[in-house]
Structure formats: C-alpha cells, structure tokens
Design an enzyme around this catalytic site. Structure first.
Site, PDB file in Angstrom:
ATOM      1  N   HIS A  60       2.645  10.977   0.846  1.00 37.00           N
ATOM      2  CA  HIS A  60       3.601  10.465   1.839  1.00 37.00           C
ATOM      3  C   HIS A  60       5.059  10.686   1.443  1.00 37.00           C
ATOM      4  CE1 HIS A  60       0.223   8.499   3.861  1.00 37.00           C
ATOM      5  NE2 HIS A  60      -0.143   8.017   2.691  1.00 37.00           N
ATOM      6  N   HIS A 112       0.865  -1.184   0.000  1.00 36.20           N
ATOM      7  CA  HIS A 112       0.000   0.000   0.000  1.00 36.20           C
ATOM      8  C   HIS A 112       0.900   1.232   0.000  1.00 36.20           C
ATOM      9  CE1 HIS A 112      -3.732   2.294   1.742  1.00 36.20           C
ATOM     10  NE2 HIS A 112      -3.181   2.900   0.731  1.00 36.20           N
ATOM     11  N   GLU A 117       0.580   8.124  -3.631  1.00 36.22           N
ATOM     12  CA  GLU A 117       1.471   7.752  -2.518  1.00 36.22           C
ATOM     13  C   GLU A 117       2.647   8.722  -2.426  1.00 36.22           C
ATOM     14  OE1 GLU A 117       1.029   5.335  -0.099  1.00 36.22           O
ATOM     15  OE2 GLU A 117      -0.970   5.300  -0.981  1.00 36.22           O
TER      16      GLU A 117
END
Ligand SMILES: *[C@@H]1O[C@H](CO)[C@@H](O)[C@H](O)[C@H]1NC(C)=O
Ligand SMILES: *[C@@H]1O[C@H](CO)[C@@H](O)[C@H](O)[C@H]1NC(C)=O
Ligand SMILES: *[C@@H]1O[C@H](CO)[C@@H](O)[C@H](O)[C@H]1NC(C)=O
Ligand SMILES: *[C@@H]1O[C@H](CO)[C@@H](O)[C@H](O)[C@H]1NC(C)=O
Length: 224
Positions: free
Chosen positions: A117, A60, A113
């Site tokens: 992040h 993930h 992502e």
C-alpha cells in the site's frame, strides 16, 4: 547548460509527470482491527515478541483507494522497506502490532503494508511520513472509547450493527465502514473499522465510497 542536458532534464520531468498521473489515487482508507476478532478465529493469532497487545483497536493499515472502489497495490518493487528509518516511531510496537502466525514479526507486517500500500502513495508521503501520519490519525480517534461511551463493550455480547455504526458516526463525525468476520464457532463479529483520510494523509474525510459491508444485523464484540 548544453542543449542535450536541457533535453534530458525535460525528458526526466515528463517521465515524472507521467509517473505521478499513473500513480495517483483518490483517498486513503485508514483501517483498524479488533484483536479479539482475529485471535478467536479458527486460524487463531500469534502475539508479537513484546507480548499480548492492549485490549484496544490496533492499526491494520493506511490504504490508497480509488473512488471507483478499486485500489492500486505494489506500486514500486524497488522501494525497499527500511525498519531503521522508523526508529523514532517506537509507539508502532503497541499501536500497530502483528497478530499473524507463526512469527509475530511486527517488522514483517509493516514491510507488507509498505510494499503493498505505502508504495502507492510514495509520491505524497515518503516511508517515514507514511508511518508517522498513520500513527497520528490513530491518536485522533479513540474507537474503543467512542463505542464504550454508548454502552458498546468488548464483552462477547451481540450488538446491532446499526447501533455500532451510529455510535461511531456520532463520535467521529463521519460514517465508518464496518467489516465482520467469524469466530471459531461461526458467529459473526465486529472485525475492522474503516475511516477515510484525504490524500495528504492528514485529515479525516467523509468516505467517497464505503467498503461493502459483510455483517449480519447483530454481531458479537468479543473480549480480548
Ligand atoms: C478505477 O479508477 C482508476 C483510476 O482512475 C483506474 O486506473 C482503474 O482502472 C479503475 N478501475 C475500474 C475497475 O474501473
Ligand atoms: C522479521 O521480518 C523482517 C522483514 O521481513 C526480516 O528482515 C527479519 O529477519 C524478521 N525477523 C525475524 C526474527 O524473523
Ligand atoms: C486505545 O487507543 C487510543 C488511540 O487510538 C488511545 O488514545 C487510548 O488510550 C487507548 N485505550 C486503551 C484502553 O489502551
Ligand atoms: C449472538 O448471535 C448469534 C447469532 O444469532 C448466536 O448464535 C449467538 O449465540 C449470540 N451470542 C450471544 C453471546 O448472545
């Protein structure tokens, strides 16, 4: 060098130091998901163009986190995701597939992502390093094999959350974080497994804090 250019250099340095301090984080969560527990939900899933992913845990993300449980996100909107920088990491297609509907667009998932992040650890890992380190960590822990070694199979049966946690702890050497979700008929199931990675992205560590668990005593491990 003139005084003014020294002055500008000093200013720049100071700004960088301030930036680094304000962008710091304490550790990474490395999060893997069980595809069966995404596709059997009410929301369902869509496969990437390459087809149905392997019946295996997939990535993930790698998420910077603070010891106080909060986390930074979207740290640099100027840092654009560039798919072409990842051309040597084609194994991402199989280990980091998108199951999100409608598009099944892996690139869109990776961009998300990175934006949310990756940009928060950019002062430690540039874009290529960020994705490469994540793949490297994944190669080091085979969650499915570890669970199967202890008789825990994705066969649609219920398993005690304690036995899942204990099997992973023994197999990995560190306590995992476990998250659950619900299938379309409302049964709780094993969804995601969190491990912790130190700040440079290279080594697994004991989690400074585990994510709050939202699982019942017994959870399904659905087939995929
Ligand atoms: C958690 O720690 C970070 C970094 O020290 C800080 O910026 C943030 O405000 C803290 N969050 C909470 C909820 O305490
Ligand atoms: C997939 O997502 C990327 C990044 O958001 C975008 O640039 C690209 O056009 C998308 N591809 C398709 C086929 O939708
Ligand atoms: C599952 O992924 C791991 C890497 O985490 C890999 O070593 C293993 O071979 C994969 N197993 C299957 C059945 O695809
Ligand atoms: C698993 O447990 C749930 C809740 O107790 C139950 O509703 C479900 O039927 C069980 N599933 C199986 C395959 O035994």
């Amino acid at each position: 060098m003139s005084y003014s250019s020294v002055f500008v250099k000093l200013l720049t340095l100071q700004c960088l130091v301030i930036l680094c301090v304000s962008q710091s984080f304490d550790f990474f969560y490395f999060v893997q998901q069980w595809p069966g527990s995404i596709c059997d939900t009410k929301r369902s899933c869509c496969y990437p163009k390459a087809g149905k992913p392997a019946a295996n845990f997939s990535i993930h993300g790698l998420w910077p986190n603070y010891n106080n449980r909060s986390w930074p996100s979207f740290c640099n909107r100027e840092s654009l995701f560039d798919h072409s920088k990842l051309s040597d990491l084609s194994r991402m297609q199989t280990t980091w597939p998108s199951l999100i509907c409608p598009s099944g667009n892996n690139s869109k998932f990776w961009k998300h992502e990175w934006d949310k992040h990756g940009t928060c650890s950019e002062f430690v890992l540039d874009q290529h390093q960020y994705f490469e380190e994540t793949l490297n960590i994944k190669d080091r822990v085979d969650l499915l094999q570890i669970l199967q070694n202890e008789g825990i199979q994705p066969d649609g049966r219920n398993y005690s959350i304690g036995s899942i946690e204990e099997a992973l702890r023994r197999g990995i050497g560190f306590a995992p974080g476990i998250k659950c979700n619900k299938d379309a008929s409302g049964n709780g199931q094993l969804h995601e497994i969190y491990l912790c990675v130190e700040k440079t992205g290279s080594k697994l560590i004991e989690c400074p804090v585990l994510p709050r668990r939202n699982c019942a005593q017994h959870v399904e491990f659905p087939a995929f």
